[in-house]
Design a protein around this motif. Sequence first.
Motif, PDB file in Angstrom:
ATOM      1  N   ASN A   2      13.730  -7.630  -2.718  1.00  0.00           N
ATOM      2  CA  ASN A   2      14.048  -8.282  -1.443  1.00  0.00           C
ATOM      3  C   ASN A   2      14.724  -7.309  -0.470  1.00  0.00           C
ATOM      4  N   ILE A   3      15.638  -6.499  -0.999  1.00  0.00           N
ATOM      5  CA  ILE A   3      16.321  -5.522  -0.135  1.00  0.00           C
ATOM      6  C   ILE A   3      15.311  -4.517   0.420  1.00  0.00           C
ATOM      7  N   LEU A   4      14.448  -4.016  -0.448  1.00  0.00           N
ATOM      8  CA  LEU A   4      13.460  -3.031   0.013  1.00  0.00           C
ATOM      9  C   LEU A   4      12.510  -3.647   1.040  1.00  0.00           C
ATOM     10  N   THR A   5      12.151  -4.895   0.823  1.00  0.00           N
ATOM     11  CA  THR A   5      11.289  -5.579   1.804  1.00  0.00           C
ATOM     12  C   THR A   5      12.008  -5.663   3.144  1.00  0.00           C
ATOM     13  N   GLY A   6      13.293  -6.018   3.106  1.00  0.00           N
ATOM     14  CA  GLY A   6      14.088  -6.127   4.340  1.00  0.00           C
ATOM     15  C   GLY A   6      14.182  -4.796   5.070  1.00  0.00           C
ATOM     16  N   LEU A   7      14.223  -3.717   4.307  1.00  0.00           N
ATOM     17  CA  LEU A   7      14.321  -2.376   4.911  1.00  0.00           C
ATOM     18  C   LEU A   7      12.936  -1.789   5.220  1.00  0.00           C
ATOM     19  N   LYS A   8      11.913  -2.580   4.931  1.00  0.00           N
ATOM     20  CA  LYS A   8      10.514  -2.139   5.135  1.00  0.00           C
ATOM     21  C   LYS A   8      10.179  -0.872   4.336  1.00  0.00           C
ATOM     22  N   VAL A   9      10.660  -0.847   3.118  1.00  0.00           N
ATOM     23  CA  VAL A   9      10.330   0.258   2.213  1.00  0.00           C
ATOM     24  C   VAL A   9       9.171  -0.194   1.320  1.00  0.00           C
ATOM     25  N   PRO A  10       8.005   0.454   1.427  1.00  0.00           N
ATOM     26  CA  PRO A  10       6.881   0.045   0.585  1.00  0.00           C
ATOM     27  C   PRO A  10       7.188   0.268  -0.893  1.00  0.00           C
TER      28      PRO A  10
ATOM     29  N   ALA B  40      18.206   3.767  -3.389  1.00  0.00           N
ATOM     30  CA  ALA B  40      16.834   4.293  -3.256  1.00  0.00           C
ATOM     31  C   ALA B  40      16.534   4.575  -1.789  1.00  0.00           C
ATOM     32  N   ALA B  41      16.936   3.645  -0.921  1.00  0.00           N
ATOM     33  CA  ALA B  41      16.704   3.837   0.520  1.00  0.00           C
ATOM     34  C   ALA B  41      17.488   5.042   1.032  1.00  0.00           C
ATOM     35  N   ALA B  42      18.701   5.223   0.532  1.00  0.00           N
ATOM     36  CA  ALA B  42      19.507   6.377   0.947  1.00  0.00           C
ATOM     37  C   ALA B  42      18.840   7.687   0.521  1.00  0.00           C
ATOM     38  N   ILE B  43      18.287   7.700  -0.683  1.00  0.00           N
ATOM     39  CA  ILE B  43      17.580   8.900  -1.173  1.00  0.00           C
ATOM     40  C   ILE B  43      16.344   9.162  -0.309  1.00  0.00           C
ATOM     41  N   LEU B  44      15.584   8.102  -0.057  1.00  0.00           N
ATOM     42  CA  LEU B  44      14.362   8.256   0.746  1.00  0.00           C
ATOM     43  C   LEU B  44      14.680   8.644   2.185  1.00  0.00           C
ATOM     44  N   GLY B  45      15.858   8.248   2.654  1.00  0.00           N
ATOM     45  CA  GLY B  45      16.252   8.514   4.035  1.00  0.00           C
ATOM     46  C   GLY B  45      16.325   9.995   4.366  1.00  0.00           C
ATOM     47  N   ALA B  46      16.532  10.830   3.375  1.00  0.00           N
ATOM     48  CA  ALA B  46      16.587  12.275   3.618  1.00  0.00           C
ATOM     49  C   ALA B  46      15.246  12.802   4.119  1.00  0.00           C
ATOM     50  N   LYS B  47      14.163  12.125   3.732  1.00  0.00           N
ATOM     51  CA  LYS B  47      12.812  12.573   4.111  1.00  0.00           C
ATOM     52  C   LYS B  47      12.152  11.644   5.131  1.00  0.00           C
TER      53      LYS B  47
ATOM     54  N   ALA C 246       0.860  -1.186   0.000  1.00  0.00           N
ATOM     55  CA  ALA C 246       0.000   0.000   0.000  1.00  0.00           C
ATOM     56  C   ALA C 246       0.898   1.239   0.000  1.00  0.00           C
ATOM     57  N   ASN C 247       0.499   2.264  -0.691  1.00  0.00           N
ATOM     58  CA  ASN C 247       1.250   3.527  -0.758  1.00  0.00           C
ATOM     59  C   ASN C 247       2.746   3.329  -1.041  1.00  0.00           C
ATOM     60  N   PRO C 248       3.086   2.717  -2.150  1.00  0.00           N
ATOM     61  CA  PRO C 248       4.505   2.471  -2.448  1.00  0.00           C
ATOM     62  C   PRO C 248       5.292   3.765  -2.635  1.00  0.00           C
ATOM     63  N   LEU C 249       6.529   3.761  -2.126  1.00  0.00           N
ATOM     64  CA  LEU C 249       7.439   4.903  -2.321  1.00  0.00           C
ATOM     65  C   LEU C 249       8.379   4.642  -3.482  1.00  0.00           C
TER      66      LEU C 249
ATOM     67  N   GLN D 226       2.429  11.718  -8.998  1.00  0.00           N
ATOM     68  CA  GLN D 226       1.118  11.973  -8.382  1.00  0.00           C
ATOM     69  C   GLN D 226       0.590  10.748  -7.639  1.00  0.00           C
ATOM     70  N   ARG D 227       1.097   9.572  -7.976  1.00  0.00           N
ATOM     71  CA  ARG D 227       0.699   8.356  -7.233  1.00  0.00           C
ATOM     72  C   ARG D 227       1.489   8.212  -5.934  1.00  0.00           C
ATOM     73  N   GLY D 228       2.472   9.078  -5.698  1.00  0.00           N
ATOM     74  CA  GLY D 228       3.197   9.044  -4.429  1.00  0.00           C
ATOM     75  C   GLY D 228       4.550   8.356  -4.489  1.00  0.00           C
ATOM     76  N   LEU D 229       4.915   7.856  -5.682  1.00  0.00           N
ATOM     77  CA  LEU D 229       6.253   7.266  -5.798  1.00  0.00           C
ATOM     78  C   LEU D 229       7.301   8.364  -5.626  1.00  0.00           C
ATOM     79  N   GLU D 230       8.438   8.005  -5.006  1.00  0.00           N
ATOM     80  CA  GLU D 230       9.505   9.000  -4.808  1.00  0.00           C
ATOM     81  C   GLU D 230      10.797   8.616  -5.522  1.00  0.00           C
ATOM     82  N   VAL D 231      10.929   7.331  -5.841  1.00  0.00           N
ATOM     83  CA  VAL D 231      12.092   6.852  -6.598  1.00  0.00           C
ATOM     84  C   VAL D 231      11.607   5.740  -7.529  1.00  0.00           C
ATOM     85  N   ILE D 232      12.183   5.692  -8.715  1.00  0.00           N
ATOM     86  CA  ILE D 232      11.888   4.586  -9.635  1.00  0.00           C
ATOM     87  C   ILE D 232      13.184   3.828  -9.905  1.00  0.00           C
ATOM     88  N   ILE D 233      13.104   2.519  -9.789  1.00  0.00           N
ATOM     89  CA  ILE D 233      14.220   1.652 -10.180  1.00  0.00           C
ATOM     90  C   ILE D 233      13.781   0.947 -11.456  1.00  0.00           C
TER      91      ILE D 233
END
Length: 186
Positions: A31-39, A136-143, A9-12, A63-70
């Motif tokens: 798998n890494i994002l799941t381990g870090l609990k990043v939606p 991606a987690a490092a980028i998201l970590g700023a916020k 729900a609400n993926p970043l 507009q869907r709320g994504l903050e990084v795309i891989i």
Amino acid sequence: MNRPDHNDANPLVGIIMGSTSDWETMEHASNILTGLKVPHETRIVSAHRTPDLLFEYAATAEQRGLEVIIAGAGGAAHLPGMTASKTVLPVLGVPVESKVLKGLDSLLSIAQMPGGIPVGTLAIGRAGAINAALLAAAILGAKHPDIREALRKFRVEQTDRVLAQPDPSVSAVAIPMKNLQKGKRQ
Ligand code: RP5
């Protein structure tokens, strides 16, 4: 094998890839994002086979709320660059190892963007997928402080694992005595 249809729900983070055949590589990012609990969400979006879907995905990502795309792709890997051209979100490209050129084609297709539209290009294959998720987690970590702390914990645990096993000749797997003697170092 899990299929690439992960849906939090609400993926970043959106993990997209050109083909189901890329999942073997891109599942490491998930798998890494799941381990870090990043939606996050995972989708097949092909620059060549589904160009309209690619445009729609990239154009609506913010507009869907994504903050990084891989974006992972192999061969003439236009997916990360075309995605980046339709969004101002950071796009991290993972060159998937192609059969014929071992991913060198993918790497150059993703890395050699013209000035003006950047794609953060990672290593070919599994290492690139893992590092794309960590970046991606490092980028998201700023916020998102929880993600920054999860990443910090990941790094500490990784360091601890290496330090806990300083001797490469000692394996957790039982090795027959004769092999140990043969390979023994002075
Ligand atoms: C690219 O073509 C995909 O990203 C994939 O790496 C490559 C081969 O795709 P398949 O023929 O396996 O579907 O678009």
